[in-house]
Design a protein around this motif. Structure first.
Motif, PDB file in Angstrom:
ATOM      1  N   PRO A  52       0.709  -1.200  -0.128  1.00  0.00           N
ATOM      2  CA  PRO A  52      -0.122   0.091   0.193  1.00  0.00           C
ATOM      3  C   PRO A  52       0.760   1.305  -0.025  1.00  0.00           C
ATOM      4  O   PRO A  52       0.559   2.343  -0.743  1.00  0.00           O
ATOM      5  CB  PRO A  52      -0.785  -0.178   1.243  1.00  0.00           C
ATOM      6  N   TYR A  53       1.941   1.190   0.465  1.00  0.00           N
ATOM      7  CA  TYR A  53       2.857   2.467   0.670  1.00  0.00           C
ATOM      8  C   TYR A  53       3.250   2.585  -0.606  1.00  0.00           C
ATOM      9  O   TYR A  53       3.410   3.829  -1.184  1.00  0.00           O
ATOM     10  CB  TYR A  53       3.918   2.097   1.567  1.00  0.00           C
ATOM     11  N   ALA A  54       3.816   1.736  -1.387  1.00  0.00           N
ATOM     12  CA  ALA A  54       4.355   1.979  -2.798  1.00  0.00           C
ATOM     13  C   ALA A  54       3.210   2.273  -3.889  1.00  0.00           C
ATOM     14  O   ALA A  54       3.379   3.369  -4.386  1.00  0.00           O
ATOM     15  CB  ALA A  54       4.890   0.606  -3.320  1.00  0.00           C
ATOM     16  N   ARG A  55       2.038   1.772  -3.618  1.00  0.00           N
ATOM     17  CA  ARG A  55       0.810   2.299  -4.468  1.00  0.00           C
ATOM     18  C   ARG A  55       0.528   3.556  -4.281  1.00  0.00           C
ATOM     19  O   ARG A  55       0.258   4.377  -5.165  1.00  0.00           O
ATOM     20  CB  ARG A  55      -0.289   1.311  -4.165  1.00  0.00           C
ATOM     21  N   ALA A  56       0.615   4.064  -2.943  1.00  0.00           N
ATOM     22  CA  ALA A  56       0.134   5.319  -2.766  1.00  0.00           C
ATOM     23  C   ALA A  56       1.017   6.582  -2.962  1.00  0.00           C
ATOM     24  O   ALA A  56       0.807   7.545  -3.224  1.00  0.00           O
ATOM     25  CB  ALA A  56      -0.213   5.709  -1.100  1.00  0.00           C
ATOM     26  N   HIS A  57       2.464   6.178  -3.131  1.00  0.00           N
ATOM     27  CA  HIS A  57       3.513   7.024  -3.406  1.00  0.00           C
ATOM     28  C   HIS A  57       4.069   7.013  -4.665  1.00  0.00           C
ATOM     29  O   HIS A  57       5.045   7.616  -5.020  1.00  0.00           O
ATOM     30  CB  HIS A  57       4.618   6.688  -2.320  1.00  0.00           C
ATOM     31  N   SER A  58       3.779   6.251  -5.623  1.00  0.00           N
ATOM     32  CA  SER A  58       4.335   5.757  -7.012  1.00  0.00           C
ATOM     33  C   SER A  58       3.388   6.149  -7.920  1.00  0.00           C
ATOM     34  O   SER A  58       3.701   6.506  -9.214  1.00  0.00           O
ATOM     35  CB  SER A  58       4.903   4.408  -6.926  1.00  0.00           C
ATOM     36  N   GLY A  86      10.760   7.568  -9.215  1.00  0.00           N
ATOM     37  CA  GLY A  86       9.336   7.380  -9.354  1.00  0.00           C
ATOM     38  C   GLY A  86       9.080   5.920  -9.665  1.00  0.00           C
ATOM     39  O   GLY A  86       7.807   5.572  -9.407  1.00  0.00           O
ATOM     40  N   ALA A  87       9.854   5.084 -10.169  1.00  0.00           N
ATOM     41  CA  ALA A  87       9.501   3.751 -10.575  1.00  0.00           C
ATOM     42  C   ALA A  87       9.716   3.072  -9.451  1.00  0.00           C
ATOM     43  O   ALA A  87       9.926   3.254  -8.248  1.00  0.00           O
ATOM     44  CB  ALA A  87      10.663   3.309 -11.398  1.00  0.00           C
ATOM     45  N   VAL A  88       9.094   1.851  -9.319  1.00  0.00           N
ATOM     46  CA  VAL A  88       8.864   0.897  -8.257  1.00  0.00           C
ATOM     47  C   VAL A  88       9.917  -0.289  -8.583  1.00  0.00           C
ATOM     48  O   VAL A  88       9.740  -1.130  -9.655  1.00  0.00           O
ATOM     49  CB  VAL A  88       7.502   0.426  -8.079  1.00  0.00           C
ATOM     50  N   ALA A 103       9.681  -0.790  -3.483  1.00  0.00           N
ATOM     51  CA  ALA A 103      10.150   0.354  -3.112  1.00  0.00           C
ATOM     52  C   ALA A 103       9.997   1.182  -4.109  1.00  0.00           C
ATOM     53  O   ALA A 103      10.283   1.011  -5.274  1.00  0.00           O
ATOM     54  CB  ALA A 103      11.540  -0.111  -2.334  1.00  0.00           C
ATOM     55  N   VAL A 104       9.898   2.528  -3.668  1.00  0.00           N
ATOM     56  CA  VAL A 104       9.680   3.493  -4.726  1.00  0.00           C
ATOM     57  C   VAL A 104      11.009   4.221  -4.896  1.00  0.00           C
ATOM     58  O   VAL A 104      11.672   4.587  -3.763  1.00  0.00           O
ATOM     59  CB  VAL A 104       8.622   4.643  -4.350  1.00  0.00           C
ATOM     60  N   ALA A 172       6.818   7.383 -15.639  1.00  0.00           N
ATOM     61  CA  ALA A 172       6.651   7.098 -14.137  1.00  0.00           C
ATOM     62  C   ALA A 172       6.587   8.501 -13.420  1.00  0.00           C
ATOM     63  O   ALA A 172       7.341   9.383 -13.588  1.00  0.00           O
ATOM     64  CB  ALA A 172       8.148   6.649 -13.366  1.00  0.00           C
ATOM     65  N   PRO A 173       5.577   8.431 -12.584  1.00  0.00           N
ATOM     66  CA  PRO A 173       5.373   9.410 -11.610  1.00  0.00           C
ATOM     67  C   PRO A 173       6.402   9.817 -10.731  1.00  0.00           C
ATOM     68  O   PRO A 173       6.893   8.720 -10.212  1.00  0.00           O
ATOM     69  CB  PRO A 173       4.116   9.208 -10.980  1.00  0.00           C
ATOM     70  N   GLY A 174       6.859  11.009 -10.273  1.00  0.00           N
ATOM     71  CA  GLY A 174       7.905  11.302  -9.356  1.00  0.00           C
ATOM     72  C   GLY A 174       7.240  11.144  -7.860  1.00  0.00           C
ATOM     73  O   GLY A 174       6.039  11.160  -7.869  1.00  0.00           O
ATOM     74  N   PRO A 175       8.211  11.408  -6.891  1.00  0.00           N
ATOM     75  CA  PRO A 175       7.505  11.235  -5.550  1.00  0.00           C
ATOM     76  C   PRO A 175       6.509  12.434  -5.319  1.00  0.00           C
ATOM     77  O   PRO A 175       6.798  13.485  -6.067  1.00  0.00           O
ATOM     78  CB  PRO A 175       8.995  11.567  -4.754  1.00  0.00           C
ATOM     79  N   GLN A 176       5.619  12.388  -4.583  1.00  0.00           N
ATOM     80  CA  GLN A 176       4.367  13.186  -4.577  1.00  0.00           C
ATOM     81  C   GLN A 176       4.845  14.370  -3.536  1.00  0.00           C
ATOM     82  O   GLN A 176       4.146  15.376  -3.477  1.00  0.00           O
ATOM     83  CB  GLN A 176       3.386  12.546  -4.420  1.00  0.00           C
TER      84      GLN A 176
END
Length: 199
Positions: A52-58, A86-88, A103-104, A172-176
């Motif tokens: 859930p952490y990787a999903r929320a932050h990536s 931003g990749a996992v 991990a992000v 890839a999205p970056g850190p939010q």
């Protein structure tokens, strides 16, 4: 005259004694340049898990256990062998066939070192921010990594197989948000904990 000779003899003896205290220079090449840190807050809820952490932050919206992410990403997200911001990162088969970790990627430090944000790395429910990861594969292809242990302040001795990076590339999205503004949530009665140095 005899006083001067005695003083010179004492100075020479002191210099020789101090020279014996000298040691070989410390090799800092194995140490990360920017240490990571861990921040956790007790919310009375279950400890945070990596998925859930990787999903929320990536921004990578994959569900299921970490070891299933690589296959579940096929056809939905770009997958690659090299990290990008931003990749996992997907680790697999490191304890059993059904054990994985995600991990992000926060930052690329150099071609063989990255920083990641991840949860529950040490099975403690904590969030690890800016944690160093080093490519230790012989080919330099990111197929094997070693993770810095923020709690002990040294590189872990275990080498982990990497399946690849999901969301690798420009899509890839970056850190939010900035890590300095983030307080992660975890349970287990840890209270607020900060380990290691700040960025």
């Amino acid at each position: 005259m005899m006083g001067i000779i005695a003083r010179l003899a004492c100075a020479a003896l002191a210099a020789a004694t101090l020279a014996g205290c000298a040691s070989d220079p410390i090799d800092y090449s194995e140490m990360p340049r920017k240490p990571g840190r861990s921040v956790a807050q007790d919310t009375g809820q279950k400890p945070q898990q990596c998925v859930p952490y990787a999903r929320a932050h990536s921004g990578i919206k994959i569900f299921g256990d970490a070891y299933t992410w690589w296959d579940n990403a096929a056809g939905k997200y770009p997958r690659g062998a090299t990290p990008s911001t931003g990749a996992v990162m997907v680790l697999h088969d490191y304890a059993a066939a059904d054990r994985g970790h995600v991990a992000v990627v926060r930052a690329l430090v150099n071609p063989r070192e990255i920083r990641v944000d991840h949860a529950n790395w040490l099975d403690d429910g904590a969030i690890y921010v800016n944690d160093p990861v080093m490519d230790v594969s012989a080919a330099g292809d990111w197929s094997l990594v070693r993770v810095f242990n923020i709690k002990t302040g040294g590189w872990g001795s275990k080498v982990y197989p990497v399946r690849g990076f999901i969301g690798a590339g420009d899509s890839a999205p970056g850190p939010q948000d900035d890590a300095s503004d983030r307080v992660a949530e975890a349970g287990g009665g840890m209270g607020q904990v900060s380990l290691g140095a700040s960025e």
